[in-house]
Scaffold this motif. Structure first.
Motif, PDB file in Angstrom:
ATOM      1  N   LEU A   5       2.323 -34.818  21.593  1.00  0.00           N
ATOM      2  CA  LEU A   5       1.607 -34.694  22.877  1.00  0.00           C
ATOM      3  C   LEU A   5       1.980 -35.723  24.104  1.00  0.00           C
ATOM      4  O   LEU A   5       2.090 -35.603  25.234  1.00  0.00           O
ATOM      5  N   LYS A   6       1.778 -37.023  23.530  1.00  0.00           N
ATOM      6  CA  LYS A   6       1.981 -38.137  24.263  1.00  0.00           C
ATOM      7  C   LYS A   6       3.394 -38.371  24.920  1.00  0.00           C
ATOM      8  O   LYS A   6       3.523 -38.914  25.624  1.00  0.00           O
ATOM      9  N   ASP A   7       4.236 -37.729  24.255  1.00  0.00           N
ATOM     10  CA  ASP A   7       5.649 -37.664  24.828  1.00  0.00           C
ATOM     11  C   ASP A   7       6.121 -36.707  25.825  1.00  0.00           C
ATOM     12  O   ASP A   7       6.928 -37.010  26.525  1.00  0.00           O
ATOM     13  N   LEU A   8       5.012 -35.826  26.028  1.00  0.00           N
ATOM     14  CA  LEU A   8       5.212 -34.634  27.101  1.00  0.00           C
ATOM     15  C   LEU A   8       4.299 -35.170  28.163  1.00  0.00           C
ATOM     16  O   LEU A   8       3.837 -36.326  28.160  1.00  0.00           O
ATOM     17  N   ARG A   9       4.129 -34.438  29.330  1.00  0.00           N
ATOM     18  CA  ARG A   9       3.579 -34.784  30.621  1.00  0.00           C
ATOM     19  C   ARG A   9       1.993 -34.839  30.358  1.00  0.00           C
ATOM     20  O   ARG A   9       1.575 -33.835  29.288  1.00  0.00           O
ATOM     21  N   HIS A  96      -3.021 -25.215  21.500  1.00  0.00           N
ATOM     22  CA  HIS A  96      -1.865 -24.492  22.158  1.00  0.00           C
ATOM     23  C   HIS A  96      -1.824 -24.440  23.601  1.00  0.00           C
ATOM     24  O   HIS A  96      -0.907 -24.531  24.278  1.00  0.00           O
ATOM     25  N   ALA A  97      -3.091 -24.346  23.903  1.00  0.00           N
ATOM     26  CA  ALA A  97      -3.306 -24.663  25.664  1.00  0.00           C
ATOM     27  C   ALA A  97      -2.882 -25.641  25.956  1.00  0.00           C
ATOM     28  O   ALA A  97      -2.039 -26.014  26.964  1.00  0.00           O
ATOM     29  N   CYS A  98      -2.942 -26.865  25.130  1.00  0.00           N
ATOM     30  CA  CYS A  98      -2.745 -28.212  25.690  1.00  0.00           C
ATOM     31  C   CYS A  98      -1.008 -28.250  25.460  1.00  0.00           C
ATOM     32  O   CYS A  98      -0.413 -28.986  26.468  1.00  0.00           O
ATOM     33  N   SER A 216      -2.748 -30.189  34.301  1.00  0.00           N
ATOM     34  CA  SER A 216      -1.712 -31.129  34.505  1.00  0.00           C
ATOM     35  C   SER A 216      -2.218 -32.078  35.617  1.00  0.00           C
ATOM     36  O   SER A 216      -3.016 -31.576  36.430  1.00  0.00           O
ATOM     37  N   GLU A 217      -1.456 -33.186  35.737  1.00  0.00           N
ATOM     38  CA  GLU A 217      -1.894 -34.082  36.972  1.00  0.00           C
ATOM     39  C   GLU A 217      -1.561 -33.204  38.219  1.00  0.00           C
ATOM     40  O   GLU A 217      -2.218 -33.356  39.265  1.00  0.00           O
ATOM     41  N   ASP A 218      -0.323 -32.544  38.316  1.00  0.00           N
ATOM     42  CA  ASP A 218       0.067 -31.637  39.321  1.00  0.00           C
ATOM     43  C   ASP A 218      -1.011 -30.732  39.775  1.00  0.00           C
ATOM     44  O   ASP A 218      -1.391 -30.540  41.070  1.00  0.00           O
ATOM     45  N   ALA A 219      -1.696 -30.172  38.727  1.00  0.00           N
ATOM     46  CA  ALA A 219      -2.768 -29.167  38.980  1.00  0.00           C
ATOM     47  C   ALA A 219      -3.860 -29.927  39.568  1.00  0.00           C
ATOM     48  O   ALA A 219      -4.743 -29.341  40.520  1.00  0.00           O
ATOM     49  N   ILE A 220      -4.371 -31.058  38.992  1.00  0.00           N
ATOM     50  CA  ILE A 220      -5.437 -31.974  39.306  1.00  0.00           C
ATOM     51  C   ILE A 220      -5.549 -32.173  40.817  1.00  0.00           C
ATOM     52  O   ILE A 220      -6.343 -31.961  41.681  1.00  0.00           O
ATOM     53  N   LYS A 221      -4.196 -32.411  41.321  1.00  0.00           N
ATOM     54  CA  LYS A 221      -3.959 -33.070  42.738  1.00  0.00           C
ATOM     55  C   LYS A 221      -4.121 -31.811  43.693  1.00  0.00           C
ATOM     56  O   LYS A 221      -4.766 -31.446  44.661  1.00  0.00           O
TER      57      LYS A 221
END
Lengths: 379, 146
Positions: A5-9, A96-98, A216-221
């Motif tokens: 997971l840490k290698d992905l966004r 799986h959601a993550c 995701s960070e995109d969604a948070i913003k």
């Protein structure tokens, strides 16, 4: 090389919600689930139309029960999948959601667990067994308890202190199935089930729901989600039993899975502030605290007696009340653990708050066994 | 001649190392040597080989106790009780036993004061009557070695 997971966004938990875990009632599962999901959406401050993908963990509700529940949130027509993985159904749904968000295929996903208990139907493999029909879950764990007690000279009344601690924690949790504090005598003097186990050393299996929104960070913003309340999912590890593991396999499997999660997150066992484990039976908590590597084999009982696993101790273990007090409605259980750790790392756990919690690990075993470990970290 | 309740799992005959104790019907993988119980033809749990690789292998009815538990609460599944067989009643004792031939099994333990059972206790297999009618039906148990 496979990625973790840490290698992905980055993925964050941004919303959590529950319907209280409780004894089986006439409340439809639809009501239980909707209550938890709406709470998680409100917690995140987003709308159902913002959720792009749903993972529903459930063990007892029959074939594809998700849409007859989700349809009452509004007409979005988005992806939905059901996850059945025994006690780890909710943990698998969360993983799986993550993964979907981390892979960039969705920005916002829901993991929800809902269940109402039924008699468990075990798979028919075509092979018979010497005595499996006489070995209920509590006997499986009574055997683990006997093995542990004999190997380490632990007293059953000391192991029962897990229930004292977790029932106290549950008394502080409005979502817990059991919310009554109990004394060691009350716990030990209950009806004998198997070995040293009495009912209050075993989890209640009732109904309930838990929901978690990941983003995701995109969604948070984009959705103006409060970044200070977003908790990073730092690792997701999952394994299943293989022939050749040392006995008891639950413990060996937990060691492997927790070590994988810690390695992914770049953390040590002593970095874990809050631990939620599959303490369906008291003995499990003791063994899994050792499996984590927080202490040496045989030492967990001593730490338990010293209060090291209390809220405010060295590492808060099962601050939610764990399966013994919070309850184990199966589908919701693993999702609810993530919710508790999120509350703890945000500093929003109220009377159950473990001060200064920065790292939490959620562990679950599903009958098989399959094992999950997720690490959440305050950014 | 007694009838075996579960003839797919054990036999009256012993093995060379435990000739007086019923053997368990296990299997051995000819490819990787893995010894397993019960015998099955689906595939080797270690190397995945199937077919003729999986050979019957009689496991000695002897082993070492890893753990035990006296079960106080038990409701038999009525559908699972065979005809003319006495349903199991609590209390009874379950043991986790590492067989000398490799596999670890969980089985009913009989003829024992469970408070004296200790890890490392030597255990042997024994057939005990479980029938209710005219037929003599026997099932496998383990007992502490004297």
């Amino acid at each position: 090389m496979p990625k973790s997971l840490k290698d992905l966004r980055p993925v964050y938990v941004v919303g959590v919600g529950w319907h209280r875990y409780q004894r089986l009632s006439g409340t439809p599962y639809v009501s239980l689930g909707l209550h938890a999901i709406r709470q998680s959406l409100a917690d995140a401050g987003i709308a159902w139309t913002d959720v792009e993908s749903s993972y529903m963990g459930t063990g007892y509700l029959g074939m594809a029960p998700g849409l007859p529940m989700l349809r009452y949130l509004g007409a979005t027509g988005r992806h939905l999948v059901h996850v059945e993985n025994a006690s780890a159904s909710g943990s698998a749904a969360f993983r799986h959601a993550c993964i979907e968000v981390a892979a960039g295929m969705a920005d916002v996903a829901l993991a929800v667990g809902v269940d109402k208990p039924e008699t468990t139907r075990h798979p028919v493999t075509g092979l018979s067994s010497l005595a499996n029909d006489a070995i209920a879950f509590f006997t499986h764990y009574a055997l683990l308890m006997d093995q542990y007690a004999q190997e380490h000279g632990a007293k059953p009344e000391d192991i029962a202190l897990v229930a004292v601690k977790n029932l106290y924690n549950g008394s502080l949790n409005p979502n817990a199935h059991r919310q009554e504090e109990r004394s060691l005598d009350e716990i030990l003097n209950g009806r004998k089930l198997s070995g040293w186990l009495t009912p209050l050393q075993c989890c209640p299996v009732g109904e309930g729901a838990a929901a978690v929104i990941v983003a995701s960070e995109d969604a948070i913003k984009r959705l103006s989600i409060d970044p200070d309340r977003a908790i990073r999912v730092a690792a997701s590890a999952a394994c299943s039993e293989r022939s050749g593991l040392d006995w008891p396999v639950d413990v060996a499997l937990t060691q492997v899975t927790m070590a994988d999660a810690l390695q992914q997150a770049g953390l040590k066992p002593q970095n874990v502030d809050v631990l939620e484990v599959h303490d369906a039976f008291t003995i499990e908590e003791v063994q899994y605290a050792e499996s984590l590597g927080f202490c040496k084999p045989g030492e967990a009982v001593h730490l338990l007696k010293e209060g090291a696993f209390n809220i405010g101790g060295k590492m808060a273990v099962s601050p939610s009340g764990g399966l013994i007090a919070m309850g184990h409605p199966v589908g919701p259980t693993g999702v609810g653990q993530i919710g508790e750790i999120t509350m703890q790392l945000r500093g929003e756990a109220g009377l159950r708050q473990h001060k200064g919690a920065k790292v939490g690990l959620a562990h679950m075993i599903g009958n098989g066994p399959m094992c999950y470990a997720h690490i959440l970290q305050k950014p | 001649m007694a009838e075996l309740l579960k003839p797919d799992l054990y036999a009256q005959d012993g093995t060379t190392s435990a000739p007086k104790h019923p053997s368990l019907k296990g299997g051995k993988c000819a490819h990787c040597g893995f010894v397993f119980f019960p015998l099955q033809a689906y595939g080797c749990e270690v190397c995945g080989q199937s077919g003729d690789c999986l050979q019957p292998f009689a496991l000695a009815g002897s082993g070492t106790l890893i753990a035990s538990a006296k079960v106080h609460a038990y409701t038999p599944d009525a559908k699972a009780v065979a005809a003319d067989v006495k349903p199991l009643e609590a209390p009874f004792v379950i043991g986790t036993i590492k067989l000398d031939d490799g596999p670890t099994i969980r089985t009913l333990v009989t003829d024992v004061d469970e408070t004296t059972l200790k890890r490392g206790q030597r255990m042997m297999s024994k057939l005990v009557p479980v029938g209710t009618g005219a037929r003599t039906i026997v099932d496998l148990r383990f007992i502490p070695a004297s």
